[in-house]
Design an enzyme around this catalytic site. Structure first.
Site, PDB file in Angstrom:
ATOM      1  N   ASP A  39       0.857  -1.185   0.000  1.00 49.62           N
ATOM      2  CA  ASP A  39       0.000   0.000   0.000  1.00 49.62           C
ATOM      3  C   ASP A  39       0.894   1.236   0.000  1.00 49.62           C
ATOM      4  O   ASP A  39       2.120   1.128   0.166  1.00 49.62           O
ATOM      5  CB  ASP A  39      -0.916   0.010   1.234  1.00 49.62           C
ATOM      6  CG  ASP A  39      -2.237   0.735   0.986  1.00 49.62           C
ATOM      7  OD1 ASP A  39      -2.208   1.958   0.771  1.00 49.62           O
ATOM      8  OD2 ASP A  39      -3.295   0.082   1.014  1.00 49.62           O
ATOM      9  N   ASP A  65       3.494   2.029  -4.596  1.00 49.89           N
ATOM     10  CA  ASP A  65       2.628   2.842  -5.453  1.00 49.89           C
ATOM     11  C   ASP A  65       2.457   2.042  -6.736  1.00 49.89           C
ATOM     12  O   ASP A  65       3.430   1.840  -7.475  1.00 49.89           O
ATOM     13  CB  ASP A  65       3.284   4.190  -5.732  1.00 49.89           C
ATOM     14  CG  ASP A  65       2.404   5.122  -6.568  1.00 49.89           C
ATOM     15  OD1 ASP A  65       1.540   4.614  -7.315  1.00 49.89           O
ATOM     16  OD2 ASP A  65       2.593   6.348  -6.490  1.00 49.89           O
ATOM     17  N   ASN A  92      -5.776  -5.181  -6.184  1.00 53.42           N
ATOM     18  CA  ASN A  92      -6.957  -4.573  -5.580  1.00 53.42           C
ATOM     19  C   ASN A  92      -6.893  -3.046  -5.528  1.00 53.42           C
ATOM     20  O   ASN A  92      -7.936  -2.395  -5.532  1.00 53.42           O
ATOM     21  CB  ASN A  92      -7.134  -5.115  -4.159  1.00 53.42           C
ATOM     22  CG  ASN A  92      -8.121  -4.302  -3.343  1.00 53.42           C
ATOM     23  OD1 ASN A  92      -9.331  -4.356  -3.574  1.00 53.42           O
ATOM     24  ND2 ASN A  92      -7.605  -3.510  -2.395  1.00 53.42           N
ATOM     25  N   TYR A 161     -14.642   5.737 -13.856  1.00 58.06           N
ATOM     26  CA  TYR A 161     -14.403   4.578 -12.996  1.00 58.06           C
ATOM     27  C   TYR A 161     -14.932   3.312 -13.662  1.00 58.06           C
ATOM     28  O   TYR A 161     -14.247   2.281 -13.703  1.00 58.06           O
ATOM     29  CB  TYR A 161     -15.089   4.804 -11.650  1.00 58.06           C
ATOM     30  CG  TYR A 161     -14.981   3.641 -10.686  1.00 58.06           C
ATOM     31  CD1 TYR A 161     -13.798   3.401  -9.999  1.00 58.06           C
ATOM     32  CD2 TYR A 161     -16.065   2.799 -10.452  1.00 58.06           C
ATOM     33  CE1 TYR A 161     -13.695   2.340  -9.111  1.00 58.06           C
ATOM     34  CE2 TYR A 161     -15.968   1.751  -9.562  1.00 58.06           C
ATOM     35  CZ  TYR A 161     -14.782   1.518  -8.889  1.00 58.06           C
ATOM     36  OH  TYR A 161     -14.680   0.463  -8.016  1.00 58.06           O
ATOM     37  N   LYS A 165     -12.806  -0.081 -14.882  1.00 52.95           N
ATOM     38  CA  LYS A 165     -13.076  -1.434 -14.420  1.00 52.95           C
ATOM     39  C   LYS A 165     -13.417  -2.369 -15.581  1.00 52.95           C
ATOM     40  O   LYS A 165     -13.089  -3.565 -15.545  1.00 52.95           O
ATOM     41  CB  LYS A 165     -14.194  -1.422 -13.371  1.00 52.95           C
ATOM     42  CG  LYS A 165     -13.797  -0.706 -12.076  1.00 52.95           C
ATOM     43  CD  LYS A 165     -12.580  -1.349 -11.418  1.00 52.95           C
ATOM     44  CE  LYS A 165     -12.252  -0.752 -10.075  1.00 52.95           C
ATOM     45  NZ  LYS A 165     -11.140  -1.436  -9.391  1.00 52.95           N
TER      46      LYS A 165
END
Length: 267
Positions: A39, A65, A92, A161, A165
């Site tokens: 993360d 990153d 994720n 977004y 996806k």
């Protein structure tokens, strides 16, 4: 009977400091995997690792990153060295921007696409390099990419977004084809989570209401539930269980697939 047991395997999960990622890391650990938590939020990431270790799991934190190619190389190499291999990568990490197309912020949209699409593509790249024959781990494995029900429905306010996806869906399928053709031994799949009341999910409800698309955040969440045949929002463990399944031998003949975990919303 095929097992969901991941004992002896190592998983790297991006965006694992909180929310869905932390839940996925926990579920993988409960199934027996050693877990690399990756993360950009170092404090929360280390806290997640402490929580995993308190349950007896083997876990390490790595700053990553996902937009940084060199950072990926460093993180995967370090995970292999610290945990003894790399068998599972869960892409994720992602961001969400709520905007009407008529008011599109080009800079914010570009940043979102870089994190969500390039970040996932780099995750696949370095998973392949580590897992394929001759790689640092070299035993094959599983990549699970986190898409969204937004890739399959037209929900107002999240066009960029949704596009990102849908792009993850295509990346997944091409990656699975390349891995198979080139003999990498790496299965590549994705899941499509439904709306889940994490920080990101709650932010979406607030922001779509602020745009005038719903009367209130509660109305936004209620509208999603009404569109969902199972009649409720998703929970973190719903998504985490699907990741464990796709990472396990129970899914050993599944690759290039997108698994809806959305209560039927996107059907």
């Amino acid at each position: 009977m095929t097992s969901y047991d991941l004992s002896g395997r190592t998983a790297l999960v991006t965006g694992a400091a909180q929310g869905l990622g932390a839940g996925m890391a926990s579920a993988l650990a409960q199934a027996g995997a050693a877990v690399a938590v990756a993360d950009i939020n170092d404090d929360l990431g280390r806290e997640t690792v402490d929580n995993l270790r308190s349950t007896g799991a083997k876990a390490e934190y790595f700053h990553l990153d996902v937009r940084d190619d060199a950072g990926w190389e460093t993180a995967t190499s370090a995970a292999v060295a610290a945990l003894g291999g790399l068998d599972i990568v869960v892409n994720n990490a992602g961001v969400e921007v709520t905007d009407l197309l008529v008011d599109l912020d080009a800079e914010a949209a570009s940043s979102l696409l870089t994190v969500n699409i390039l970040g996932t593509a780099l995750g696949i790249k370095h998973a392949f390099r580590a897992m394929r024959p001759g790689g640092a781990a070299g035993a094959g494995g599983s990549v699970v990419n986190i898409a969204s029900v937004a890739a399959t429905i037209a929900f107002p306010g999240i066009a960029i977004y949704s596009a990102s996806k849908a792009g993850i869906d295509r990346l997944t399928r091409v990656a699975a084809a390349e891995s198979g053709k080139l003999g990498y031994g790496v299965r590549v799949n994705s899941i499509y989570p439904g709306l889940t009341p994490t920080a990101m999910g709650n932010k979406l409800a607030v922001e779509t209401a602020a745009l005038g698309l719903f009367e209130s955040p509660e109305a936004a969440a209620g509208a999603v539930a009404e569109l969902t045949p199972l009649g409720r929002l998703g929970q973190i463990d719903d998504m985490a269980d699907a990741v464990v399944f796709l990472s396990s031998d129970a899914a050993k003949f599944i690759t290039g697939a997108g698994l809806p975990v959305d209560g039927g919303m996107g059907m």
